[in-house]
Design a protein around this motif. Structure first.
Motif, PDB file in Angstrom:
ATOM      1  N   SER A 269      38.450  80.612  12.389  1.00 17.80           N
ATOM      2  CA  SER A 269      39.806  80.616  12.938  1.00 17.80           C
ATOM      3  C   SER A 269      39.926  81.542  14.138  1.00 17.80           C
ATOM      4  CB  SER A 269      40.803  81.036  11.857  1.00 17.80           C
ATOM      5  OG  SER A 269      40.764  80.139  10.776  1.00 17.80           O
ATOM      6  N   THR A 270      39.279  82.688  14.067  1.00 17.71           N
ATOM      7  CA  THR A 270      39.306  83.628  15.189  1.00 17.71           C
ATOM      8  C   THR A 270      38.615  83.028  16.408  1.00 17.71           C
ATOM      9  OG1 THR A 270      39.304  85.497  13.674  1.00 17.71           O
ATOM     10  CG2 THR A 270      38.638  85.944  15.936  1.00 17.71           C
ATOM     11  N   GLU A 271      37.514  82.334  16.183  1.00 22.17           N
ATOM     12  CA  GLU A 271      36.807  81.708  17.305  1.00 22.17           C
ATOM     13  C   GLU A 271      37.671  80.661  17.990  1.00 22.17           C
ATOM     14  OE1 GLU A 271      32.773  79.130  18.047  1.00 22.17           O
ATOM     15  OE2 GLU A 271      32.735  80.711  16.539  1.00 22.17           O
ATOM     16  N   VAL A 272      38.390  79.874  17.219  1.00 20.95           N
ATOM     17  CA  VAL A 272      39.267  78.856  17.812  1.00 20.95           C
ATOM     18  C   VAL A 272      40.458  79.513  18.502  1.00 20.95           C
ATOM     19  CG1 VAL A 272      40.755  76.881  17.305  1.00 20.95           C
ATOM     20  CG2 VAL A 272      38.530  77.080  16.194  1.00 20.95           C
ATOM     21  N   ALA A 273      40.996  80.575  17.923  1.00 22.06           N
ATOM     22  CA  ALA A 273      42.127  81.267  18.546  1.00 22.06           C
ATOM     23  C   ALA A 273      41.741  81.839  19.906  1.00 22.06           C
ATOM     24  CB  ALA A 273      42.632  82.377  17.635  1.00 22.06           C
ATOM     25  N   ARG A 274      40.497  82.235  20.067  1.00 21.41           N
ATOM     26  CA  ARG A 274      40.034  82.812  21.337  1.00 21.41           C
ATOM     27  C   ARG A 274      39.501  81.766  22.305  1.00 21.41           C
ATOM     28  NH1 ARG A 274      36.928  87.966  18.679  1.00 21.41           N
ATOM     29  NH2 ARG A 274      38.823  89.117  18.120  1.00 21.41           N
ATOM     30  N   ALA A 275      39.389  80.522  21.877  1.00 16.65           N
ATOM     31  CA  ALA A 275      38.860  79.456  22.731  1.00 16.65           C
ATOM     32  C   ALA A 275      39.878  79.093  23.817  1.00 16.65           C
ATOM     33  CB  ALA A 275      38.528  78.225  21.900  1.00 16.65           C
ATOM     34  N   LYS A 276      39.373  78.497  24.857  1.00 20.57           N
ATOM     35  CA  LYS A 276      40.223  78.033  25.951  1.00 20.57           C
ATOM     36  C   LYS A 276      41.182  76.963  25.416  1.00 20.57           C
ATOM     37  CE  LYS A 276      39.682  76.001  30.522  1.00 20.57           C
ATOM     38  NZ  LYS A 276      38.700  75.474  31.465  1.00 20.57           N
ATOM     39  N   PRO A 277      42.476  77.085  25.668  1.00 24.72           N
ATOM     40  CA  PRO A 277      43.444  76.124  25.109  1.00 24.72           C
ATOM     41  C   PRO A 277      43.496  74.814  25.896  1.00 24.72           C
ATOM     42  CG  PRO A 277      44.597  77.786  26.348  1.00 24.72           C
ATOM     43  CD  PRO A 277      43.141  78.180  26.358  1.00 24.72           C
ATOM     44  N   ASP A 278      42.397  74.074  25.873  1.00 22.38           N
ATOM     45  CA  ASP A 278      42.326  72.837  26.643  1.00 22.38           C
ATOM     46  C   ASP A 278      42.321  71.572  25.792  1.00 22.38           C
ATOM     47  OD1 ASP A 278      39.852  73.090  25.497  1.00 22.38           O
ATOM     48  OD2 ASP A 278      38.731  73.123  27.372  1.00 22.38           O
ATOM     49  N   GLY A 279      42.433  71.730  24.464  1.00 22.25           N
ATOM     50  CA  GLY A 279      42.467  70.573  23.588  1.00 22.25           C
ATOM     51  C   GLY A 279      41.109  70.066  23.165  1.00 22.25           C
ATOM     52  N   TYR A 280      40.048  70.748  23.537  1.00 22.53           N
ATOM     53  CA  TYR A 280      38.705  70.319  23.171  1.00 22.53           C
ATOM     54  C   TYR A 280      38.122  71.122  22.013  1.00 22.53           C
ATOM     55  CZ  TYR A 280      38.649  67.309  27.198  1.00 22.53           C
ATOM     56  OH  TYR A 280      38.942  66.306  28.097  1.00 22.53           O
ATOM     57  N   THR A 281      38.803  72.141  21.554  1.00 25.33           N
ATOM     58  CA  THR A 281      38.375  72.913  20.389  1.00 25.33           C
ATOM     59  C   THR A 281      39.509  72.884  19.385  1.00 25.33           C
ATOM     60  OG1 THR A 281      37.059  74.363  21.797  1.00 25.33           O
ATOM     61  CG2 THR A 281      37.504  75.127  19.579  1.00 25.33           C
ATOM     62  N   LEU A 282      39.262  72.244  18.260  1.00 27.04           N
ATOM     63  CA  LEU A 282      40.268  72.103  17.214  1.00 27.04           C
ATOM     64  C   LEU A 282      39.819  72.843  15.971  1.00 27.04           C
ATOM     65  CD1 LEU A 282      41.022  68.286  17.588  1.00 27.04           C
ATOM     66  CD2 LEU A 282      42.188  70.188  18.678  1.00 27.04           C
ATOM     67  N   LEU A 283      40.762  73.160  15.102  1.00 28.93           N
ATOM     68  CA  LEU A 283      40.478  73.881  13.870  1.00 28.93           C
ATOM     69  C   LEU A 283      40.974  73.061  12.687  1.00 28.93           C
ATOM     70  CD1 LEU A 283      39.677  76.567  12.363  1.00 28.93           C
ATOM     71  CD2 LEU A 283      42.090  77.198  12.609  1.00 28.93           C
ATOM     72  N   ALA A 284      40.142  72.948  11.666  1.00 29.96           N
ATOM     73  CA  ALA A 284      40.573  72.362  10.403  1.00 29.96           C
ATOM     74  C   ALA A 284      41.161  73.502   9.584  1.00 29.96           C
ATOM     75  CB  ALA A 284      39.404  71.697   9.696  1.00 29.96           C
ATOM     76  N   GLY A 285      42.382  73.855   9.884  1.00 27.51           N
ATOM     77  CA  GLY A 285      43.034  74.987   9.240  1.00 27.51           C
ATOM     78  C   GLY A 285      43.551  74.635   7.858  1.00 27.51           C
ATOM     79  N   THR A 286      43.702  75.640   7.039  1.00 25.76           N
ATOM     80  CA  THR A 286      44.218  75.473   5.681  1.00 25.76           C
ATOM     81  C   THR A 286      45.297  76.517   5.428  1.00 25.76           C
ATOM     82  OG1 THR A 286      42.611  77.002   4.719  1.00 25.76           O
ATOM     83  CG2 THR A 286      41.938  74.692   4.884  1.00 25.76           C
ATOM     84  N   SER A 287      45.892  76.458   4.254  1.00 32.07           N
ATOM     85  CA  SER A 287      46.875  77.489   3.916  1.00 32.07           C
ATOM     86  C   SER A 287      46.203  78.852   3.793  1.00 32.07           C
ATOM     87  CB  SER A 287      47.596  77.138   2.618  1.00 32.07           C
ATOM     88  OG  SER A 287      46.673  77.005   1.561  1.00 32.07           O
ATOM     89  N   GLY A 288      44.912  78.842   3.440  1.00 29.71           N
ATOM     90  CA  GLY A 288      44.178  80.104   3.366  1.00 29.71           C
ATOM     91  C   GLY A 288      43.988  80.743   4.726  1.00 29.71           C
ATOM     92  N   THR A 289      43.683  79.947   5.743  1.00 30.36           N
ATOM     93  CA  THR A 289      43.438  80.500   7.082  1.00 30.36           C
ATOM     94  C   THR A 289      44.726  80.863   7.805  1.00 30.36           C
ATOM     95  OG1 THR A 289      43.402  78.285   8.079  1.00 30.36           O
ATOM     96  CG2 THR A 289      41.289  79.223   7.382  1.00 30.36           C
ATOM     97  N   HIS A 290      45.836  80.200   7.466  1.00 28.48           N
ATOM     98  CA  HIS A 290      47.068  80.417   8.212  1.00 28.48           C
ATOM     99  C   HIS A 290      48.158  81.165   7.445  1.00 28.48           C
ATOM    100  CE1 HIS A 290      45.163  77.852  11.075  1.00 28.48           C
ATOM    101  NE2 HIS A 290      46.179  78.000  11.896  1.00 28.48           N
ATOM    102  N   VAL A 291      48.006  81.304   6.130  1.00 27.79           N
ATOM    103  CA  VAL A 291      49.013  82.036   5.348  1.00 27.79           C
ATOM    104  C   VAL A 291      48.385  83.245   4.667  1.00 27.79           C
ATOM    105  CG1 VAL A 291      50.670  81.892   3.457  1.00 27.79           C
ATOM    106  CG2 VAL A 291      50.366  79.937   4.977  1.00 27.79           C
ATOM    107  N   VAL A 292      47.352  83.011   3.887  1.00 28.23           N
ATOM    108  CA  VAL A 292      46.780  84.077   3.074  1.00 28.23           C
ATOM    109  C   VAL A 292      46.057  85.125   3.919  1.00 28.23           C
ATOM    110  CG1 VAL A 292      45.190  84.608   1.194  1.00 28.23           C
ATOM    111  CG2 VAL A 292      46.615  82.558   1.075  1.00 28.23           C
ATOM    112  N   ASN A 293      45.135  84.694   4.763  1.00 25.60           N
ATOM    113  CA  ASN A 293      44.354  85.665   5.551  1.00 25.60           C
ATOM    114  C   ASN A 293      45.226  86.613   6.377  1.00 25.60           C
ATOM    115  OD1 ASN A 293      41.895  84.899   4.552  1.00 25.60           O
ATOM    116  ND2 ASN A 293      41.264  83.751   6.356  1.00 25.60           N
ATOM    117  N   PRO A 294      46.218  86.124   7.125  1.00 24.69           N
ATOM    118  CA  PRO A 294      47.042  87.067   7.885  1.00 24.69           C
ATOM    119  C   PRO A 294      47.845  88.026   7.000  1.00 24.69           C
ATOM    120  CG  PRO A 294      47.234  84.882   8.811  1.00 24.69           C
ATOM    121  CD  PRO A 294      46.490  84.733   7.526  1.00 24.69           C
TER     122      PRO A 294
END
Length: 126
Positions: A82-107
């Motif tokens: 998730s950190t790698e995708v957050a730091r990637a260039k926001p051009d639509g070519y790097t996507l994340l298969a996020g879950t509730s764990g990566t977006h709710v629990v971890n933070p």
């Protein structure tokens, strides 16, 4: 009056002598996607999130006309990928298969999270 006429004729000559193919190439927009898309799965290969990501890629790739490359970046409950995708260039070519764990629990359980799930990501699909 002669000076204005000279400037006008000079500008017209420059426009006429300019290579039109270079102008068209510069103004042409490329169609998305023009290269393969990278889907980062922040968990180990063979898990549920990996399976869903691979099924998604299999169905989306023919629709987009480009391949979807699965990149498993497991570790820290999905925080590494998730950190790698957050730091990637926001051009639509790097996507994340996020879950509730990566977006709710971890933070919530991390003292200083490396990414903000609300501002560092843009939802694409459910």
């Amino acid at each position: 009056m002669k000076r204005r006429t000279f400037i006008g004729c000079s500008a017209a000559a420059v426009v006429l002598l300019t290579d039109k193919s270079k102008i068209n190439q510069a103004s042409a927009q490329t169609r998305y996607p023009d290269r393969p898309i990278r889907l980062v799965v922040p968990f180990a290969p063979g898990g549920e999130t990996d399976l869903v990501g691979r099924l998604w890629a299999q169905h989306v790739a023919p629709f987009l006309g480009q391949g979807v490359v699965i990149d498993n970046k497991s570790g820290a409950g999905g925080a590494i990928g998730s950190t790698e995708v957050a730091r990637a260039k926001p051009d639509g070519y790097t996507l994340l298969a996020g879950t509730s764990g990566t977006h709710v629990v971890n933070p919530l359980v991390t003292r200083m999270p490396a990414y903000d799930p609300l501002s560092d990501f843009m939802p694409v699909s459910l």
